[in-house]
Design an enzyme around this catalytic site. Structure first.
Site, PDB file in Angstrom:
ATOM      1  N   GLY A  11       0.842  -1.199   0.000  1.00  0.00           N
ATOM      2  CA  GLY A  11       0.000   0.000   0.000  1.00  0.00           C
ATOM      3  C   GLY A  11       0.870   1.239   0.000  1.00  0.00           C
ATOM      4  O   GLY A  11       0.546   2.252   0.618  1.00  0.00           O
ATOM      5  N   GLY A  14      -0.482   4.762  -0.420  1.00  0.00           N
ATOM      6  CA  GLY A  14      -1.609   5.155   0.432  1.00  0.00           C
ATOM      7  C   GLY A  14      -1.230   6.213   1.455  1.00  0.00           C
ATOM      8  O   GLY A  14      -0.078   6.664   1.540  1.00  0.00           O
ATOM      9  N   ARG A  98     -19.642  -6.744   6.367  1.00  0.00           N
ATOM     10  CA  ARG A  98     -18.378  -7.087   7.031  1.00  0.00           C
ATOM     11  C   ARG A  98     -17.774  -8.383   6.457  1.00  0.00           C
ATOM     12  O   ARG A  98     -16.580  -8.509   6.261  1.00  0.00           O
ATOM     13  CB  ARG A  98     -18.646  -7.239   8.531  1.00  0.00           C
ATOM     14  CG  ARG A  98     -17.392  -7.418   9.329  1.00  0.00           C
ATOM     15  CD  ARG A  98     -17.644  -7.308  10.816  1.00  0.00           C
ATOM     16  NE  ARG A  98     -16.416  -7.639  11.524  1.00  0.00           N
ATOM     17  CZ  ARG A  98     -15.428  -6.785  11.717  1.00  0.00           C
ATOM     18  NH1 ARG A  98     -15.503  -5.558  11.277  1.00  0.00           N
ATOM     19  NH2 ARG A  98     -14.334  -7.163  12.350  1.00  0.00           N
ATOM     20  N   VAL A 129      -1.047  -4.076   9.222  1.00  0.00           N
ATOM     21  CA  VAL A 129      -1.745  -2.849   9.613  1.00  0.00           C
ATOM     22  C   VAL A 129      -3.114  -2.797   8.932  1.00  0.00           C
ATOM     23  O   VAL A 129      -4.106  -2.359   9.513  1.00  0.00           O
ATOM     24  CB  VAL A 129      -0.906  -1.605   9.228  1.00  0.00           C
ATOM     25  CG1 VAL A 129      -1.665  -0.316   9.500  1.00  0.00           C
ATOM     26  CG2 VAL A 129       0.430  -1.614   9.969  1.00  0.00           C
ATOM     27  N   ASP A 159      -3.965   1.755  19.217  1.00  0.00           N
ATOM     28  CA  ASP A 159      -4.955   1.753  20.303  1.00  0.00           C
ATOM     29  C   ASP A 159      -4.246   1.940  21.649  1.00  0.00           C
ATOM     30  O   ASP A 159      -4.716   2.674  22.517  1.00  0.00           O
ATOM     31  CB  ASP A 159      -5.729   0.433  20.281  1.00  0.00           C
ATOM     32  CG  ASP A 159      -6.245   0.131  18.886  1.00  0.00           C
ATOM     33  OD1 ASP A 159      -7.129   0.858  18.425  1.00  0.00           O
ATOM     34  OD2 ASP A 159      -5.722  -0.795  18.226  1.00  0.00           O
ATOM     35  N   HIS A 187      -8.202  -5.377  16.953  1.00  0.00           N
ATOM     36  CA  HIS A 187      -8.156  -3.962  16.572  1.00  0.00           C
ATOM     37  C   HIS A 187      -9.509  -3.612  15.940  1.00  0.00           C
ATOM     38  O   HIS A 187      -9.676  -3.650  14.723  1.00  0.00           O
ATOM     39  CB  HIS A 187      -7.021  -3.682  15.580  1.00  0.00           C
ATOM     40  CG  HIS A 187      -7.132  -2.305  14.985  1.00  0.00           C
ATOM     41  ND1 HIS A 187      -6.950  -1.162  15.733  1.00  0.00           N
ATOM     42  CD2 HIS A 187      -7.473  -1.876  13.749  1.00  0.00           C
ATOM     43  CE1 HIS A 187      -7.162  -0.104  14.978  1.00  0.00           C
ATOM     44  NE2 HIS A 187      -7.486  -0.511  13.764  1.00  0.00           N
TER      45      HIS A 187
HETATM   46  P1  NAI Z   1      -5.299   4.156   1.735  1.00  0.00           P
HETATM   47  O1  NAI Z   1      -6.569   3.737   1.053  1.00  0.00           O
HETATM   48  O2  NAI Z   1      -4.872   5.562   1.686  1.00  0.00           O
HETATM   49  O3  NAI Z   1      -4.105   3.267   1.157  1.00  0.00           O
HETATM   50  C1  NAI Z   1      -4.177   1.899   0.969  1.00  0.00           C
HETATM   51  C2  NAI Z   1      -3.303   1.571  -0.224  1.00  0.00           C
HETATM   52  O4  NAI Z   1      -3.233   0.164  -0.332  1.00  0.00           O
HETATM   53  C3  NAI Z   1      -3.846   2.096  -1.547  1.00  0.00           C
HETATM   54  O5  NAI Z   1      -2.853   2.881  -2.194  1.00  0.00           O
HETATM   55  C4  NAI Z   1      -4.194   0.836  -2.335  1.00  0.00           C
HETATM   56  O6  NAI Z   1      -3.952   0.965  -3.716  1.00  0.00           O
HETATM   57  C5  NAI Z   1      -3.204  -0.162  -1.693  1.00  0.00           C
HETATM   58  N1  NAI Z   1      -3.589  -1.569  -1.865  1.00  0.00           N
HETATM   59  C6  NAI Z   1      -4.832  -2.110  -1.916  1.00  0.00           C
HETATM   60  N2  NAI Z   1      -4.750  -3.430  -2.137  1.00  0.00           N
HETATM   61  C7  NAI Z   1      -3.440  -3.736  -2.217  1.00  0.00           C
HETATM   62  C8  NAI Z   1      -2.721  -4.932  -2.475  1.00  0.00           C
HETATM   63  N3  NAI Z   1      -3.367  -6.078  -2.703  1.00  0.00           N
HETATM   64  N4  NAI Z   1      -1.376  -4.881  -2.494  1.00  0.00           N
HETATM   65  C9  NAI Z   1      -0.739  -3.718  -2.306  1.00  0.00           C
HETATM   66  N5  NAI Z   1      -1.345  -2.542  -2.086  1.00  0.00           N
HETATM   67  C10 NAI Z   1      -2.693  -2.553  -2.046  1.00  0.00           C
HETATM   68  O7  NAI Z   1      -5.431   3.636   3.239  1.00  0.00           O
HETATM   69  P2  NAI Z   1      -4.558   4.032   4.516  1.00  0.00           P
HETATM   70  O8  NAI Z   1      -5.187   5.188   5.179  1.00  0.00           O
HETATM   71  O9  NAI Z   1      -3.122   4.083   4.162  1.00  0.00           O
HETATM   72  O10 NAI Z   1      -4.862   2.750   5.446  1.00  0.00           O
HETATM   73  C11 NAI Z   1      -4.380   1.478   5.074  1.00  0.00           C
HETATM   74  C12 NAI Z   1      -5.035   0.416   5.937  1.00  0.00           C
HETATM   75  O11 NAI Z   1      -4.663   0.554   7.302  1.00  0.00           O
HETATM   76  C13 NAI Z   1      -6.573   0.436   5.931  1.00  0.00           C
HETATM   77  O12 NAI Z   1      -7.019  -0.906   5.874  1.00  0.00           O
HETATM   78  C14 NAI Z   1      -6.910   1.017   7.271  1.00  0.00           C
HETATM   79  O13 NAI Z   1      -8.193   0.594   7.707  1.00  0.00           O
HETATM   80  C15 NAI Z   1      -5.821   0.411   8.119  1.00  0.00           C
HETATM   81  N6  NAI Z   1      -5.570   1.068   9.398  1.00  0.00           N
HETATM   82  C16 NAI Z   1      -5.207   0.265  10.449  1.00  0.00           C
HETATM   83  C17 NAI Z   1      -4.923   0.795  11.673  1.00  0.00           C
HETATM   84  C18 NAI Z   1      -4.534  -0.092  12.826  1.00  0.00           C
HETATM   85  O14 NAI Z   1      -4.406   0.450  13.928  1.00  0.00           O
HETATM   86  N7  NAI Z   1      -4.334  -1.395  12.680  1.00  0.00           N
HETATM   87  C19 NAI Z   1      -5.020   2.251  11.904  1.00  0.00           C
HETATM   88  C20 NAI Z   1      -5.360   3.019  10.737  1.00  0.00           C
HETATM   89  C21 NAI Z   1      -5.638   2.431   9.529  1.00  0.00           C
END
Ligand code: NAI
Length: 324
Positions: A11, A14, A98, A129, A159, A187
């Site tokens: 990602g 992202g 979900r 993540v 968290d 999470h």
């Molecule tokens: P974002 O949508 O800005 O970026 C995600 C990126 O992943 C995009 O560029 C997309 O093209 C790419 N992507 C999608 N499928 C992929 C694959 N198969 N292989 C490689 N890249 C792929 O999202 P953001 O804000 O960067 O968040 C990323 C993830 O982290 C989300 O699932 C979000 O819910 C999660 N998250 C988890 C947290 C935690 O505490 N565990 C906290 C905040 C976000």
């Protein structure tokens, strides 16, 4: 200078990665004497944006960055990596249940688990993540039978950090004064941020705050913090998520000061069923982590720990067919 280590970040184009990559490149994760090779993965549609990120990394002239690989092939991205930060995932689309979200991500993380199994260093440390992070980590691990399940972790450090600050602010102290805070479970909104073992400036936290604040304010605030950020910022937590990912990997690789929360394979500790990735209190030392044992669990905590365990079991049941 040490030999460079290889770090995959998925990602890469992202929001989280836009903070994460630059902090890793600056040495925040593994220290100022550890050169890195960045191996960035994206989906084909986002490769142009990823190339823009690569241009910016180059424009920083980071002393620690030895090479950058940008690819849409997980087999290339995970080749010989020492660390894998699996951030990319499929977000929930309109009308998506979900279960659909779990399945869409299960497909991604089973492919990535296989690629890690076939190409990563045998000592790779993996942090998931991308949400639903705990179950995604389980799927990746189940599809990587040649790696140890303990090499797959998921992120509950955000968290944990959120909870540390809430408690520090309530008690008028600094986060550095807070010890033994625990986030148990998933999470998600069922997570249990637990201050019953916690000390603030050496005093039991529950003697410093009202029980009602703990149960009716602190716990829901931490559980719902992600939604509150989206409401305020119009976008989900990105810089704080990147900071938490850095903390998680830093501590795993180099050791933690005290207790931190990490989602790791449950081994039956504290009565949690094996076979799910559950957030526990851990101490990290010498490149590994250990669950901190011996906390007494009261009825209030037990109920909350079980509720989040049940959710993780349900998530696992929904993707059982993809567990390899
Ligand atoms: P974002 O949508 O800005 O970026 C995600 C990126 O992943 C995009 O560029 C997309 O093209 C790419 N992507 C999608 N499928 C992929 C694959 N198969 N292989 C490689 N890249 C792929 O999202 P953001 O804000 O960067 O968040 C990323 C993830 O982290 C989300 O699932 C979000 O819910 C999660 N998250 C988890 C947290 C935690 O505490 N565990 C906290 C905040 C976000």
């Amino acid at each position: 200078m040490k030999d460079p280590v290889r770090i995959a970040i998925t990602g890469g184009a992202g929001q989280i990665s836009y903070s994460l990559i630059f902090r890793i490149a600056a040495g925040d994760m593994l220290g100022p004497d550890q050169p890195v090779i960045l191996q960035l993965l994206e989906i084909p549609q986002a490769m142009e944006a990823l190339n823009g990120v690569v241009m910016e990394i180059n424009d920083c002239a980071f002393p620690l960055v030895r090479d950058i690989v940008a690819t849409d092939d997980p087999n290339v991205a995970f080749k010989d990596i020492d660390y894998g930060l699996l951030v990319g995932s499929k977000p929930r689309g309109p009308g998506m249940e979900r279960k659909d979200l779990l399945e869409a991500n299960a497909a991604i993380f089973s492919v990535q688990g296989k690629a890690l199994n076939d190409h990563a260093s045998r000592d790779v440390k993996v942090l998931v993540v991308g949400n639903p992070a705990n179950t995604n980590a389980l799927i990746a691990s189940c599809n990587a039978p040649d790696l140890d399940a303990g090499q797959f972790t998921a992120m509950t450090r955000l968290d944990h950090n959120r909870a540390m600050t809430q408690l520090a602010q309530k008690t008028g102290r600094h986060v550095n004064d807070v010890e033994s805070l625990i986030v148990w479970g998933n999470h998600s909104a069922t997570q249990y941020p637990d201050i019953s073992q916690c000390r603030v400036d050496g005093k039991p936290a529950l003697e410093l705050v009202e029980r009602d604040w703990y149960e009716s304010d602190f716990i829901p605030t931490v559980q719902q913090r992600g939604a509150a950020i989206i409401k305020a910022r119009g976008a989900s937590s990105a810089a704080s998520a990147a900071a938490a990912a850095i903390d998680h990997m830093h501590d795993w690789a180099l050791g933690s000061d005290g207790i931190v929360s990490m989602s790791i394979p449950a081994d039956g500790s504290y009565g949690i069923e094996e076979g799910i990735i559950y957030s526990y209190p851990v101490r990290c030392k010498g490149g590994s982590y250990e669950i901190v044992q011996g906390f007494e669990i009261d009825a209030f905590s037990r109920e909350k720990m079980q509720a989040t365990e049940n959710e993780l079991r349900e998530e696992r049941a929904a993707v059982e067919h993809l567990l390899g």
